[in-house]
Design a protein around this motif. Sequence first.
Motif: not given
Length: 191
Positions: A119-124, A93-98, A126-134
């Motif tokens: 688990c909640h790791g995919p927040y990183l 939740e807060f790592l995605q802000l770094n 989505t925030a990094a913009g690397v999950v589209s199409g995966k």
Amino acid sequence: MASKRILMLVGDFVEDYEAMVPLQILQMVGHQVDTASPDKEAGSHVVTAIHDFEGQQTYSEKRGHNFAITVSFDEVTPDNYDGLVIPGGRSPEFLQLNERVLDIVRHFADGAKPMAVTCHGPYLLTAAGVVSGKRCQAYPSLRPELERAGAIWDPPSTGLDSVCVDGNLVTAPAWPANPAWMREFLRILEQ
């Protein structure tokens, strides 16, 4: 299997089983795992949280252990690593802000290096913009977030103990999937 160097990104209240068990599995087979967290130096620690499934609508949370940080975050050089592990819990939740955390995630995604995210790791992701199409799995409450980011939700077929592999990305819904999650991560590390 040749020894690999793995980076694990954690923060306070990372899920205990999703950090400690993968760390021990990877070390057991001979890999070097460096644990890092923003604003933390080698020799310090983060506090973990234990999430349990006790019959309520979602998990319960209890204070876990102190989890050792082995490398200073400012000294992390992504090029030096063969793979990345992102446990879940509260820390994403807060790592995605770094922004530097996100740059590290992008490095592994852009280089098609093995990534294990649970688990909640995919927040990183989505925030990094690397999950589209995966194709991805995550804790079920992240489904809307992943879909908005363009990911393809791969519904866990057997509860919280399944795994999804899409190229270099290995995702899972929660710690009950640790055996399958780490088995698949180890498999792609060997390729």
